[in-house]
Design an enzyme around this catalytic site. Structure first.
Site, PDB file in Angstrom:
ATOM      1  N   ARG A 129      59.255  35.913 -30.184  1.00 60.69           N
ATOM      2  CA  ARG A 129      57.783  35.903 -30.076  1.00 60.69           C
ATOM      3  C   ARG A 129      57.384  35.616 -28.629  1.00 60.69           C
ATOM      4  NH1 ARG A 129      53.533  33.048 -28.242  1.00 60.69           N
ATOM      5  NH2 ARG A 129      54.352  31.094 -29.065  1.00 60.69           N
ATOM      6  N   GLU A 130      57.467  34.358 -28.215  1.00 65.10           N
ATOM      7  CA  GLU A 130      57.125  34.021 -26.818  1.00 65.10           C
ATOM      8  C   GLU A 130      58.024  34.813 -25.855  1.00 65.10           C
ATOM      9  OE1 GLU A 130      55.005  31.010 -25.525  1.00 65.10           O
ATOM     10  OE2 GLU A 130      55.253  32.245 -23.738  1.00 65.10           O
ATOM     11  N   HIS A 188      53.560  34.303 -36.144  1.00 56.48           N
ATOM     12  CA  HIS A 188      52.532  33.693 -35.301  1.00 56.48           C
ATOM     13  C   HIS A 188      51.200  34.357 -35.649  1.00 56.48           C
ATOM     14  CE1 HIS A 188      51.203  32.578 -30.986  1.00 56.48           C
ATOM     15  NE2 HIS A 188      51.496  31.455 -31.621  1.00 56.48           N
ATOM     16  N   THR A 229      50.445  24.788 -22.558  1.00 56.92           N
ATOM     17  CA  THR A 229      50.358  26.236 -22.372  1.00 56.92           C
ATOM     18  C   THR A 229      50.509  26.659 -20.911  1.00 56.92           C
ATOM     19  OG1 THR A 229      48.939  26.265 -24.302  1.00 56.92           O
ATOM     20  CG2 THR A 229      48.853  28.222 -22.911  1.00 56.92           C
ATOM     21  N   HIS A 242      55.609  22.414 -27.306  1.00 54.82           N
ATOM     22  CA  HIS A 242      55.802  23.749 -26.733  1.00 54.82           C
ATOM     23  C   HIS A 242      55.546  23.584 -25.233  1.00 54.82           C
ATOM     24  CE1 HIS A 242      55.580  28.220 -26.957  1.00 54.82           C
ATOM     25  NE2 HIS A 242      54.637  28.113 -26.029  1.00 54.82           N
ATOM     26  N   HIS A 285      86.345  20.340  -3.966  1.00 59.39           N
ATOM     27  CA  HIS A 285      85.972  20.287  -5.388  1.00 59.39           C
ATOM     28  C   HIS A 285      87.105  20.819  -6.257  1.00 59.39           C
ATOM     29  CE1 HIS A 285      81.377  19.862  -5.262  1.00 59.39           C
ATOM     30  NE2 HIS A 285      81.843  19.536  -4.084  1.00 59.39           N
TER      31      HIS A 285
HETATM   32  C1  HCA Z   1      50.400  32.270 -26.866  1.00 61.94           C
HETATM   33  C2  HCA Z   1      50.171  30.856 -26.348  1.00 61.94           C
HETATM   34  C3  HCA Z   1      51.180  29.858 -26.849  1.00 61.94           C
HETATM   35  C4  HCA Z   1      50.957  29.496 -28.286  1.00 61.94           C
HETATM   36  C5  HCA Z   1      51.864  28.411 -28.798  1.00 61.94           C
HETATM   37  C6  HCA Z   1      51.747  28.152 -30.289  1.00 61.94           C
HETATM   38  C7  HCA Z   1      51.019  28.633 -25.906  1.00 61.94           C
HETATM   39  O1  HCA Z   1      51.178  33.008 -26.274  1.00 61.94           O
HETATM   40  O2  HCA Z   1      49.764  32.649 -27.829  1.00 61.94           O
HETATM   41  O3  HCA Z   1      51.104  28.915 -31.005  1.00 61.94           O
HETATM   42  O4  HCA Z   1      52.313  27.130 -30.752  1.00 61.94           O
HETATM   43  O5  HCA Z   1      51.813  28.491 -24.992  1.00 61.94           O
HETATM   44  O6  HCA Z   1      50.062  27.884 -26.093  1.00 61.94           O
HETATM   45  O7  HCA Z   1      52.492  30.360 -26.666  1.00 61.94           O
HETATM   46 CU    CU Z   2      53.602  29.621 -25.025  1.00 60.31          CU
END
Ligand code: HCA
Ligand code: CU
Length: 387
Positions: A10-11, A70, A165, A200, A295
């Protein structure tokens, strides 16, 4: 025990230019499951039909790990996620004043919307684990975060995620996860609410892993990570580094199959087209390689002199490399490795000189090339049949 959420699919797929085809996504999910992560965030189904199809496919694999989708805090996204058959749902909605102004909502409307959506999802699938993330949690007004989180939990959210974020937090300062998580737990506790706390951490300041460990120290229940830390901008926490520290230094899960990490990284790197940096912790080519003469000499006697993580744990081994930094002991060791027992000093020094010469070109000499060097310098000592 800490739980790990991997969000490579996802991310990680939000890394510019990265896209994993269905069969690659499935393979990645299977490897993550074997390694032992607890939750695999498989994608955001509203983005495209093929992402949705991949989440459906991954949900049907029968993994031990929970499979997550998500979703924005809108009914359409929830329906799409539920259609995928997931058993974990991450709902996000930013409640920072500036963002609410932007979309012409007040806090009350936003909180109402979040709790309605969460209650709807929980009612449709009671066993579903739901995480609510106030996006940009740590820079949002505290009262807004508390009010949205409390209502989300009352509506059925099991987990509140503290999202950094923009990678804004710094351990040991008044912007620390340690303090934030203690305050959040205590404030929700006063309202008799005890959700799991996830974190996160983005890496904009290079502090994602430090912040994740700060959160761990504060008793966070779930930490998000991704392969190579893939994600928006500078990404998030690198999965392998996180697992390495939690396992080696904090005695976390002995059931993680860490020796499968190199295969996972090879796969993600290959299909994303992004090489693992050679000096990357744990999975980088050089992570367990010793180079400088001093080393290498010490490490050959006992690797502990220059290693604090055990390579074997991660399916790796201690290696030495030959270049302009090499010394006598390194060359003697490498010569023995290619079958020349007790090499003469004369041979060692002539090989050393050639290795340094090649090294000054900005290259290393591997064992095959070493054979060619020996053969050139001393054909008798290194007969043809050994080549
Ligand atoms: C995103 C932002 C997010 C969401 C994290 C989450 C962030 O890409 O939508 O839903 O827990 O960094 O806030 O990745
Ligand atoms: Cu994120």
């Amino acid at each position: 025990m800490i739980k790990i959420l991997d969000t490579t699919l996802r991310e990680g797929e939000q890394t510019p230019g990265v896209y994993f085809d269905l069969h690659i996504k499935t393979a990645i999910a299977e490897m993550l499951d074997r390694i032992g992560v607890d939750i695999i965030e498989a994608g955001h189904p509203a983005v495209s039909v093929d992402i949705k199809n991949a989440i459906v496919q991954i949900s049907s694999l029968g993994t031990k790990a929970k499979i997550g989708a998500h979703a924005r805090s809108v009914k359409k996204d929830i329906d799409l996620a539920l259609d995928c058959g997931v058993n974990f749902l991450g709902v996000f909605f930013c409640v920072a004043d500036e963002r609410l102004n932007h979309i012409d909502q007040n806090l009350h409307q936003a909180v109402d919307n979040i709790s309605r959506i969460i209650a709807y999802a929980k009612e449709k699938k009671p066993g579903l684990k739901i995480r609510y993330t106030p996006e940009d949690t740590v820079r949002s007004k505290w009262e807004n975060v508390i009010s949205a989180s409390a209502e989300a939990v009352r509506a059925g959210a099991d987990i509140i995620s503290v999202a950094d974020t923009t990678g804004y937090m710094i351990p040991g300062t008044d912007r620390s996860f340690y303090t934030y998580i203690h305050r959040l737990r205590s404030e929700l506790g006063k309202q008799n609410l005890f959700p799991l706390i996830a974190v996160h951490c983005h890496n904009d300041r290079g502090l994602a892993l430090a912040n994740a460990l700060d959160s761990y120290r504060a008793g966070a229940d779930i930490i998000d990570a991704s392969v190579m830390g893939f994600g928006e901008r500078a990404g998030i926490v690198d999965l392998a580094s996180l697992l390495a520290v939690l396992h080696s230094d904090f005695d976390e899960s002995s059931s993680w199959e860490l020796d499968l990490l190199p295969d996972l990284y090879k796969c993600v790197s290959h299909y994303s087209g992004i090489p693992v940096p050679v000096h990357f912790p744990v999975t980088g080519k050089n992570a367990f390689t010793h180079c400088a003469g001093i080393h290498t000499q010490a490490a050959l006697k006992n690797p502990i002199h220059y290693q604090s993580l055990s390579p074997g744990l991660f399916g790796r081994q201690t290696e030495i490399t030959l270049d302009h930094m090499s010394g006598r002991a390194t060359i003697a060791y490498a010569l023995e490795k290619i079958g020349i027992q007790c090499p003469s000093n004369e041979l060692i020094y002539s090989v050393l000189a050639k290795v340094k010469e090649v090294g000054r070109l900005g290259r290393t000499v591997d064992l095959d090339e070493l054979k060619y060097i020996v053969r050139l310098l001393n054909p008798n000592q290194y007969p043809e049949f050994l080549l």
